[in-house]
Design a protein around this motif. Sequence first.
Motif, PDB file in Angstrom:
ATOM      1  N   THR A  80       4.347   2.052  17.516  1.00  0.00           N
ATOM      2  CA  THR A  80       3.294   1.081  18.020  1.00  0.00           C
ATOM      3  C   THR A  80       2.900  -0.064  16.897  1.00  0.00           C
ATOM      4  OG1 THR A  80       1.521   2.288  17.193  1.00  0.00           O
ATOM      5  CG2 THR A  80       2.510   3.203  19.145  1.00  0.00           C
ATOM      6  N   THR A  81       2.141  -0.760  17.440  1.00  0.00           N
ATOM      7  CA  THR A  81       1.681  -1.743  16.377  1.00  0.00           C
ATOM      8  C   THR A  81       0.153  -1.282  15.852  1.00  0.00           C
ATOM      9  OG1 THR A  81       1.327  -3.215  18.152  1.00  0.00           O
ATOM     10  CG2 THR A  81       3.194  -3.580  16.906  1.00  0.00           C
ATOM     11  N   LEU A  82      -0.080  -0.149  16.156  1.00  0.00           N
ATOM     12  CA  LEU A  82      -1.444   0.395  15.443  1.00  0.00           C
ATOM     13  C   LEU A  82      -1.331   1.086  14.450  1.00  0.00           C
ATOM     14  CD1 LEU A  82      -3.414   0.835  19.083  1.00  0.00           C
ATOM     15  CD2 LEU A  82      -3.621  -1.134  17.570  1.00  0.00           C
ATOM     16  N   MET A  83      -2.310   1.548  13.716  1.00  0.00           N
ATOM     17  CA  MET A  83      -2.582   2.194  12.593  1.00  0.00           C
ATOM     18  C   MET A  83      -3.512   3.443  12.643  1.00  0.00           C
ATOM     19  SD  MET A  83      -0.080   0.742  10.715  1.00  0.00           S
ATOM     20  CE  MET A  83      -0.435   1.650   9.133  1.00  0.00           C
ATOM     21  N   SER A  84      -3.136   4.358  12.402  1.00  0.00           N
ATOM     22  CA  SER A  84      -4.186   5.421  12.521  1.00  0.00           C
ATOM     23  C   SER A  84      -4.788   5.694  10.865  1.00  0.00           C
ATOM     24  CB  SER A  84      -3.509   6.964  12.660  1.00  0.00           C
ATOM     25  OG  SER A  84      -4.363   8.085  12.735  1.00  0.00           O
ATOM     26  N   VAL A  85      -5.977   5.533  10.932  1.00  0.00           N
ATOM     27  CA  VAL A  85      -6.557   5.237   9.608  1.00  0.00           C
ATOM     28  C   VAL A  85      -7.646   6.029   9.098  1.00  0.00           C
ATOM     29  CG1 VAL A  85      -7.742   3.378   8.017  1.00  0.00           C
ATOM     30  CG2 VAL A  85      -6.076   2.847   9.766  1.00  0.00           C
ATOM     31  N   ASP A  86      -7.885   6.611   7.933  1.00  0.00           N
ATOM     32  CA  ASP A  86      -8.720   7.502   7.340  1.00  0.00           C
ATOM     33  C   ASP A  86      -9.492   6.692   6.505  1.00  0.00           C
ATOM     34  OD1 ASP A  86      -7.717   9.297   9.146  1.00  0.00           O
ATOM     35  OD2 ASP A  86      -7.015  10.768   7.564  1.00  0.00           O
ATOM     36  N   THR A  87     -10.849   6.562   6.579  1.00  0.00           N
ATOM     37  CA  THR A  87     -11.661   5.830   5.482  1.00  0.00           C
ATOM     38  C   THR A  87     -12.859   6.818   5.022  1.00  0.00           C
ATOM     39  OG1 THR A  87     -11.577   4.004   6.994  1.00  0.00           O
ATOM     40  CG2 THR A  87     -13.170   3.643   5.190  1.00  0.00           C
ATOM     41  N   LYS A 101       0.819  -1.166  -0.126  1.00  0.00           N
ATOM     42  CA  LYS A 101      -0.129  -0.017  -0.187  1.00  0.00           C
ATOM     43  C   LYS A 101       0.616   1.113  -0.094  1.00  0.00           C
ATOM     44  CE  LYS A 101      -3.830  -1.755   2.380  1.00  0.00           C
ATOM     45  NZ  LYS A 101      -3.463  -3.485   2.878  1.00  0.00           N
ATOM     46  N   ASN A 102       2.100   1.112   0.114  1.00  0.00           N
ATOM     47  CA  ASN A 102       2.892   2.458   0.522  1.00  0.00           C
ATOM     48  C   ASN A 102       3.941   2.591  -0.948  1.00  0.00           C
ATOM     49  OD1 ASN A 102       4.674  -0.035   0.891  1.00  0.00           O
ATOM     50  ND2 ASN A 102       5.738   1.021   2.433  1.00  0.00           N
ATOM     51  N   HIS A 130      -0.557  12.042  -1.422  1.00  0.00           N
ATOM     52  CA  HIS A 130       1.059  12.277  -0.719  1.00  0.00           C
ATOM     53  C   HIS A 130       0.809  12.369   0.674  1.00  0.00           C
ATOM     54  CE1 HIS A 130      -1.165  16.176  -1.456  1.00  0.00           C
ATOM     55  NE2 HIS A 130      -0.464  16.728  -0.569  1.00  0.00           N
ATOM     56  N   ARG A 131      -0.281  12.737   1.347  1.00  0.00           N
ATOM     57  CA  ARG A 131      -0.387  12.890   2.820  1.00  0.00           C
ATOM     58  C   ARG A 131      -0.220  11.606   3.512  1.00  0.00           C
ATOM     59  NH1 ARG A 131      -5.995  16.580   2.929  1.00  0.00           N
ATOM     60  NH2 ARG A 131      -5.096  18.263   1.136  1.00  0.00           N
ATOM     61  N   TYR A 132      -0.320  10.572   2.689  1.00  0.00           N
ATOM     62  CA  TYR A 132      -0.420   9.321   3.484  1.00  0.00           C
ATOM     63  C   TYR A 132       0.659   8.130   3.167  1.00  0.00           C
ATOM     64  CZ  TYR A 132      -5.125  10.515   4.423  1.00  0.00           C
ATOM     65  OH  TYR A 132      -6.417  11.155   4.788  1.00  0.00           O
ATOM     66  N   ARG A 133       1.154   7.424   4.117  1.00  0.00           N
ATOM     67  CA  ARG A 133       2.310   6.522   3.717  1.00  0.00           C
ATOM     68  C   ARG A 133       1.498   5.376   3.201  1.00  0.00           C
ATOM     69  NH1 ARG A 133       7.340   5.426   5.375  1.00  0.00           N
ATOM     70  NH2 ARG A 133       7.497   7.319   6.917  1.00  0.00           N
ATOM     71  N   TYR A 134       0.654   4.908   3.823  1.00  0.00           N
ATOM     72  CA  TYR A 134      -0.379   3.840   3.008  1.00  0.00           C
ATOM     73  C   TYR A 134      -1.488   4.146   2.296  1.00  0.00           C
ATOM     74  CZ  TYR A 134       3.245   1.601   5.932  1.00  0.00           C
ATOM     75  OH  TYR A 134       4.504   1.103   6.394  1.00  0.00           O
ATOM     76  N   SER A 135      -1.899   3.568   1.351  1.00  0.00           N
ATOM     77  CA  SER A 135      -3.234   3.796   0.569  1.00  0.00           C
ATOM     78  C   SER A 135      -3.730   2.828  -0.158  1.00  0.00           C
ATOM     79  CB  SER A 135      -3.006   5.047  -0.113  1.00  0.00           C
ATOM     80  OG  SER A 135      -4.190   5.713  -0.922  1.00  0.00           O
ATOM     81  N   VAL A 136      -5.134   2.541  -0.290  1.00  0.00           N
ATOM     82  CA  VAL A 136      -5.674   1.420  -1.137  1.00  0.00           C
ATOM     83  C   VAL A 136      -7.110   1.758  -1.262  1.00  0.00           C
ATOM     84  CG1 VAL A 136      -6.055  -0.102   0.955  1.00  0.00           C
ATOM     85  CG2 VAL A 136      -5.756  -1.042  -1.336  1.00  0.00           C
ATOM     86  N   ALA A 137      -7.889   1.256  -2.098  1.00  0.00           N
ATOM     87  CA  ALA A 137      -9.083   1.458  -2.324  1.00  0.00           C
ATOM     88  C   ALA A 137      -9.749   0.010  -2.749  1.00  0.00           C
ATOM     89  CB  ALA A 137      -9.383   2.609  -3.243  1.00  0.00           C
ATOM     90  N   TRP A 138     -10.913  -0.316  -1.947  1.00  0.00           N
ATOM     91  CA  TRP A 138     -11.353  -1.574  -2.413  1.00  0.00           C
ATOM     92  C   TRP A 138     -12.603  -0.860  -3.505  1.00  0.00           C
ATOM     93  CZ3 TRP A 138     -17.055  -1.750  -1.967  1.00  0.00           C
ATOM     94  CH2 TRP A 138     -17.521  -2.936  -2.338  1.00  0.00           C
ATOM     95  N   ARG A 142      -6.900   4.804   4.108  1.00  0.00           N
ATOM     96  CA  ARG A 142      -5.470   5.445   3.995  1.00  0.00           C
ATOM     97  C   ARG A 142      -4.781   5.610   5.437  1.00  0.00           C
ATOM     98  NH1 ARG A 142      -5.831   9.944  -0.433  1.00  0.00           N
ATOM     99  NH2 ARG A 142      -7.865  10.554   0.880  1.00  0.00           N
ATOM    100  N   GLY A 143      -3.628   5.410   5.530  1.00  0.00           N
ATOM    101  CA  GLY A 143      -3.130   5.736   7.335  1.00  0.00           C
ATOM    102  C   GLY A 143      -1.589   5.667   7.308  1.00  0.00           C
ATOM    103  N   ASP A 144      -1.081   5.702   8.533  1.00  0.00           N
ATOM    104  CA  ASP A 144       0.072   5.716   8.611  1.00  0.00           C
ATOM    105  C   ASP A 144       0.210   5.059  10.123  1.00  0.00           C
ATOM    106  OD1 ASP A 144       3.109   5.700   8.762  1.00  0.00           O
ATOM    107  OD2 ASP A 144       2.863   8.088   8.234  1.00  0.00           O
TER     108      ASP A 144
END
Length: 449
Positions: free
Chosen positions: A184-191, A125-126, A209-217, A234-236
């Motif tokens: 941490t082993t948690l992700m901060s996620v925007d949906t 995703k990154n 560009h604001r996110y390290r990880y990004s994917v769309a279903w 998307r998240g980090d």
Amino acid sequence: MPAETVSVTGWGRTAPTTARLIRPRTYEEAVTAVRDSGARGSIPRGLGRAYGDAAQNAGGAVLDMTGLDQIHAIDVAGGSVLCDAGVSLHHLMEALLPLGWFVPVTPGTRYVTVGGAIGADIHGKNHHVSGSFSRHVVSLELLTADGTVRTVRPGTDLFDATAGGMGLTGVILTATVRLQPVATTLMSVDTERATDLDDLMARLTATDHRYRYSVAWIDLLARGAATGRAVLTRGDHAPLAALPARARSAPLSFRPARLPAAPAYVPEGLLTRRTVGLFNELWYRRAPRARRGELQRLSAFFHPLDGVPHWNRVYGRGGFVQYQFVVGHGREETLRRIVGRIARRRCPSFLAVLKRFGDADPGWLSFPVPGWTLALDIPANLPGLGAFLDELDAEVAAAGGRVYLAKDSRLRPDLLTAMYPRLDDFRTLRAELDPGRVFVSDLARRLTL
């Protein structure tokens, strides 16, 4: 070193072939296995998550490298790890996360080996930020066809042929990989929901560009004005300050949840247009219109399907085809046309994702190029599927795109040169390095690699 004759298939469970399975447990045994490959040669194999025939070798030998699975050294200060090629990303995460480090790239499953990650040059995703897995490899040890072990580093032809080379340049024995620091082993996620494909691409282009990880279903059964509607996630990695007080005492705890395995037998016809359509409708409707900063477990964000062992069985005995292609920026009309064709064809895919790729990677057969990549799973017994995908292949090639060899099981060889401009360089180096075709696979024979 014992060998057994077995039926071997990819994760898609299509086109099984019979081979001698050999499991070396030392480097010396790996050398012996390569030297004793026989007339039909051999191919290294990890945990079998390539979807098609890349790790199969009909009538020859398949080298199961999971017996070489030691982590030799972790540089906690500098952020790198030296390990055997048979080490899984899951094992790395178990060892690295308590130390504040994470693998630099992970696909949708953590049950792939480091050797497989390099051989397929996996992406995640990154990619728009970090590129593919091989970009983070400092060096590797490669057992070549003549039985010698070579130290291979980035910037050399042999490295660029091996990264994404699908195991055809030799057997990767060890690798040194740079790591990603985490708190941490948690992700901060925007949906958020996207109403159609154009809305989705606009959101990704404007803010990815604001996110390290990004994917769309994507709902590939939606038609009309809703064609390409999607749920964008998307998240980090969450910082320590984002965790609730009760979670800060063990911020690097890693305990992935697991559900019961899919049954060994699943009735045919379970995944129909109707059942997948219902699933897609529910999945889209239950997603929030916009949600910010949700904390999710790392395993839930990256590897939700790993929680269901043998999930590939849900497609029945006929298996499934994973189809993934990429087209470059400026070729959005090709993407729109293909998504529209899939929707009109009513292909029952509930695992369909769209991502944006960043800069191309140096591997001669590496898949990513800057642009848009769509991946979808389709039941292999869908009538007319082969001819339909052949037509999509032609569209992708005409647009300067390519399909992903690690997921392919049916591409025609005549399109390969157009998709991979460095193919002739790969073939030339391989002929010099391995004139006797010690390393060969069903994929290599099918595509004349």
